[in-house]
Structure formats: structure tokens, C-alpha cells
Design a protein around this motif. Structure first.
Motif, short mmCIF file in Angstrom:
data_model
loop_
_atom_site.label_atom_id
_atom_site.label_comp_id
_atom_site.label_asym_id
_atom_site.label_seq_id
_atom_site.Cartn_x
_atom_site.Cartn_y
_atom_site.Cartn_z
N SER A 125 59.71 39.37 -20.32
CA SER A 125 60.00 39.63 -18.91
C SER A 125 59.73 38.40 -18.06
N ALA A 126 58.62 37.72 -18.33
CA ALA A 126 58.29 36.51 -17.57
C ALA A 126 59.37 35.45 -17.77
N SER A 127 59.83 35.28 -19.00
CA SER A 127 60.87 34.28 -19.28
C SER A 127 62.16 34.60 -18.54
N LEU A 128 62.52 35.89 -18.51
CA LEU A 128 63.75 36.30 -17.81
C LEU A 128 63.64 36.00 -16.32
N LEU A 129 62.49 36.27 -15.74
CA LEU A 129 62.34 36.04 -14.31
C LEU A 129 62.40 34.56 -13.96
N PHE A 130 61.89 33.70 -14.82
CA PHE A 130 62.01 32.26 -14.59
C PHE A 130 63.47 31.83 -14.60
N ASP A 131 64.30 32.54 -15.35
CA ASP A 131 65.73 32.20 -15.42
C ASP A 131 66.52 32.72 -14.23
N VAL A 132 66.06 33.80 -13.58
CA VAL A 132 66.86 34.39 -12.50
C VAL A 132 66.34 34.04 -11.11
N VAL A 133 65.14 33.45 -11.01
CA VAL A 133 64.64 33.05 -9.70
C VAL A 133 65.39 31.80 -9.26
N ARG A 134 65.68 31.69 -7.97
CA ARG A 134 66.43 30.53 -7.48
C ARG A 134 65.51 29.33 -7.32
N LYS A 135 66.11 28.17 -7.14
CA LYS A 135 65.33 26.96 -6.89
C LYS A 135 64.52 27.14 -5.61
N ARG A 136 63.27 26.69 -5.66
CA ARG A 136 62.30 26.83 -4.58
C ARG A 136 61.98 28.29 -4.29
N GLY A 137 62.18 29.14 -5.29
CA GLY A 137 61.84 30.54 -5.15
C GLY A 137 60.36 30.80 -5.39
N ARG A 138 59.97 32.07 -5.26
CA ARG A 138 58.56 32.47 -5.42
C ARG A 138 58.45 33.47 -6.57
N TYR A 139 57.58 33.15 -7.49
CA TYR A 139 57.32 34.00 -8.66
C TYR A 139 55.92 34.60 -8.50
N GLY A 140 55.84 35.92 -8.52
CA GLY A 140 54.54 36.59 -8.41
C GLY A 140 54.19 37.33 -9.68
N GLN A 141 53.01 37.05 -10.23
CA GLN A 141 52.54 37.72 -11.45
C GLN A 141 51.60 38.86 -11.07
N ILE A 142 51.98 40.08 -11.42
CA ILE A 142 51.16 41.25 -11.14
C ILE A 142 50.67 41.90 -12.44
N GLY A 143 51.54 41.99 -13.45
CA GLY A 143 51.15 42.61 -14.72
C GLY A 143 50.18 41.75 -15.51
N LEU A 144 49.37 42.41 -16.35
CA LEU A 144 48.46 41.71 -17.26
C LEU A 144 48.99 41.82 -18.68
N TYR A 145 48.87 40.73 -19.43
CA TYR A 145 49.37 40.70 -20.80
C TYR A 145 48.31 41.04 -21.83
N GLY A 146 47.05 40.77 -21.51
CA GLY A 146 45.98 41.02 -22.47
C GLY A 146 45.88 39.97 -23.55
#
Length: 345
Positions: free
Chosen positions: A247-268
Motif C-alpha cells: 500500500s505504501a509503495s502504491l501511494l508513492f506512485d500516485v501522489v503528485r510531485k510536491r504532494g503530502r504523504y501521511g502515514q497512519i497505519g502501523l506495520y509492526g
């Protein structure tokens, strides 16, 4: 009283035990627990993937009624209906405490991990951490305040602007709360899930998602292209709520340049992710640890105003005696938010 406790280190080792009802110490109160949510953190504690002390009673998402006041408590009364912030104690002196961020205090001790929590008939908590439950807010909605405060804190970091596209991955309880908070800020939400999330994606639609996408229903590049096209070049804001590495990898691919990525989930655990994307796209990446006091005020306002509802998020309340079924249901994604307490199951 009955309490659900992690009794020793190691995977599993949860037991429902009889223990003495606490006597509230100076500055504390005793709550009769009405509802205590099962959080992903509780699952991680059960599996020895999150720091905790043993033995300890689980549960940090708590709503209850005050049944006894400790010495020195004058601002509350027996019978008050309240929720409690999750920190049992912090140092109060470090730069984080003094700066309004006790969540980052090195000496922080939280209920449910370092101190006995709310998966019990009664719990002792500091009076200073209490908030009154608005009259028309139910026990189950009130018990959502803790994860909602965490969500509010996380979304404050990414600063959603009205009209912006927000892609949220993971339609679990935190994802559905994030959806509602994002919409309250004026965001347009695309919710991502997998085939197993079919019912959760339907819940996201009911809560106002502009689009829901099963990322397993087509190939990866098609999913990326669909989202990039829908958001006209990539999403300004993406929120990872699933705790799944892909999921994290997918979001890095769909966020635009100069976008904001927020991490809420924990992976453990550690996950592989292409951090070069942070440089190539000049991304702002934020994470949040629990919540801060001001987020609780905002969370309660959202609940009181009806901008956030528990109806599509809370699947029901199981009794303490049925805790094993409740935990199995959460792990199998057989429900959304599951609570223990005075029961409907």
C-alpha cells in the motif's frame, strides 16, 4: 472484577482474569467501562509487535461513567459520562510536554500498554485526562474519540485544502475515520482496498467517498493510471491507513510531485519501500504517534456536530467473556471497529 490481560511476553498469552477493583489514587477517578475499542495496537501487543509491559490489562479506547473520585478531584462528579485520553502519565517537563506534544514524551506511560487499561469492568485514570461526552453521543461513538483524535492529529499534519483530492489506502476503522475527517476539511476522497475489503469499500461509499477502488481487481499499472487520471496528475494528499507494505509503495506512485504523504497505519515490522520517490517528487512525508490534547477537542466537536459518525464504523460490542471471538473477528477482518463492554453480542 474481570480484566483482559497480557500476562506474559510472547505471542498470544491473553487471559481473562479476576483481579481487585482499583481504588483511585490522588488526582485519579475510577470509571465503570461502558465500551472499549479493540485497536490494531492491541493486536500488535497480543503478537508481541508493540512495546508493552506485562502483566497489563489491554485497552486504550475507553468510554465510561465515573463511579468513584480519588482525593483531590473536585472538577468531576460521580455519574459523569466521560472519555479519557490514553496517557496515564508523562514527565511534564521535557520540550515535548511543554510544547503541547506529550505523545512524544520519552517517559510517557499509556493505559493498555504500560498501565492497566480499559478492557475491564473498571479502570483508574487521571482526572486531568477526562472529557465530558456530549449528551446525544452514544457510548460506542464516544469510545471512537481516541482513534478519531489520532486521525485528526494525522490529518492536521497534511493540511488538506478544500477541493483537494485525497487518496486513502485501507478502509478499516482508521481509514473510514480519516475519510470523514478529510471530507469535513473539504477533501474529495478516493478509497483503496483489496478484494477482502468489499464490505468496507461499500461503507466508504456510504460515508461519501467520491470513488472506491479494489486494487486487486486489475493490474497495478492500470490502478496507478486510473488514479493519476482521476486526480489530474496525481493526488495532492495520500494517507496510508492499512499497515501493508504494498500500500505504501502504491501511494508513492500516485501522489503528485510536491504532494503530502501521511502515514497512519502501523506495520509492526520493517517494510521495503522506494524512498528515492521522496526526492524525485519532493514529497512532504509525515507520521504521527498517537494524538495531542488539542486533537481531542476537535474530535469531540466532529462527533457532536455529526460530521463523524460511528454508524458505519462500529460493528458491535462483545462482552469481556467473548473476547476471543471479538479478537478473532478483528484479525479476520470480519467486522470493522469491534468493542468490548456492556454488550450487544
Amino acid at each position: 472484577m474481570k480484566a483482559l490481560r497480557k500476562v506474559t511476553s510472547g505471542k498470544g498469552t491473553l487471559q481473562l482474569e479476576e483481579m481487585a477493583k482499583p481504588t483511585p489514587q490522588h488526582g485519579n477517578v475510577l470509571l465503570k467501562v461502558k465500551a472499549a475499542g479493540i485497536c490494531g495496537t492491541d493486536i500488535h501487543i497480543m503478537q508481541d509487535e508493540f512495546p508493552h509491559q506485562v502483566p497489563v490489562t489491554l485497552g486504550h479506547e475507553v468510554a465510561g461513567e465515573i463511579v468513584k473520585l480519588g482525593p483531590g478531584v473536585h472538577s468531576w462528579s460521580v455519574g459523569d459520562k466521560v472519555i479519557t485520553e490514553s496517557y496515564f502519565s508523562v514527565c511534564g517537563q521535557c520540550e515535548y510536554c511543554r510544547g503541547g506534544r506529550p505523545n512524544l514524551c520519552t517517559d510517557r506511560r499509556s493505559i493498555g500498554s504500560a498501565v492497566d487499561g480499559g478492557m475491564a469492568e473498571f479502570v483508574e485514570v487521571p482526572a486531568v485526562n477526562l472529557h465530558k461526552i456530549p449528551d446525544h453521543v452514544s457510548w460506542t461513538a464516544a469510545a471512537l474519540t481516541e482513534p478519531l483524535a489520532c486521525t485528526v492529529h494525522a490529518l492536521n499534519q497534511v493540511r488538506i485544502q478544500p477541493g483537494e483530492w485525497v487518496v486513502i489506502s485501507g478502509p478499516g476503522p482508521m481509514g473510514l475515520l480519516a475519510l470523514q475527517v478529510a471530507r469535513a476539511a473539504g477533501g474529495k476522497v478516493i478509497m483503496l482496498g483489496i478484494t477482502q475489503d468489499a464490505e468496507r469499500l461499500k461503507a466508504a461509499q456510504k460515508l461519501g467517498a467520491s470513488s472506491v477502488i479494489n486494487v486487486e481487481a486489475t493490474d497495478y499499472e492500470a490502478v496507478v493510471s486510473q488514479i493519476v487520471e482521476m486526480t489530474e496528475g496525481g493526488a495532492p494528499v495520500v494517507l496510508e491507513c492499512s499497515g501493508a507494505g504494498p500500500s505504501a509503495s502504491l501511494l508513492f506512485d500516485v501522489v503528485r510531485k510536491r504532494g503530502r504523504y501521511g502515514q497512519i497505519g502501523l506495520y509492526g515490522k520493517s517494510i521495503p519501500v522506494n524512498m528515492d520517490m521522496v526526492c524525485y517528487k519532493e514529497l512532504v512525508v509525515t507520521g504521527t504517534n498517537a494524538s495531542i490534547p488539542s486533537a481531542w477537542t476537535r474530535a469531540l466537536t466532529l462527533l457532536e456536530d455529526g460530521a463523524v459518525t460511528d454508524e458505519a464504523v462500529v460493528s458491535g460490542v462483545w462482552s469481556l467473556e467473548n473476547w476471543e471471538d471479538a479478537f478473532k473477528t478483528v484479525i479476520a477482518k470480519g467486522a470493522l471497529k469491534v468493542m468490548l463492554g456492556e454488550t450487544s453480542k
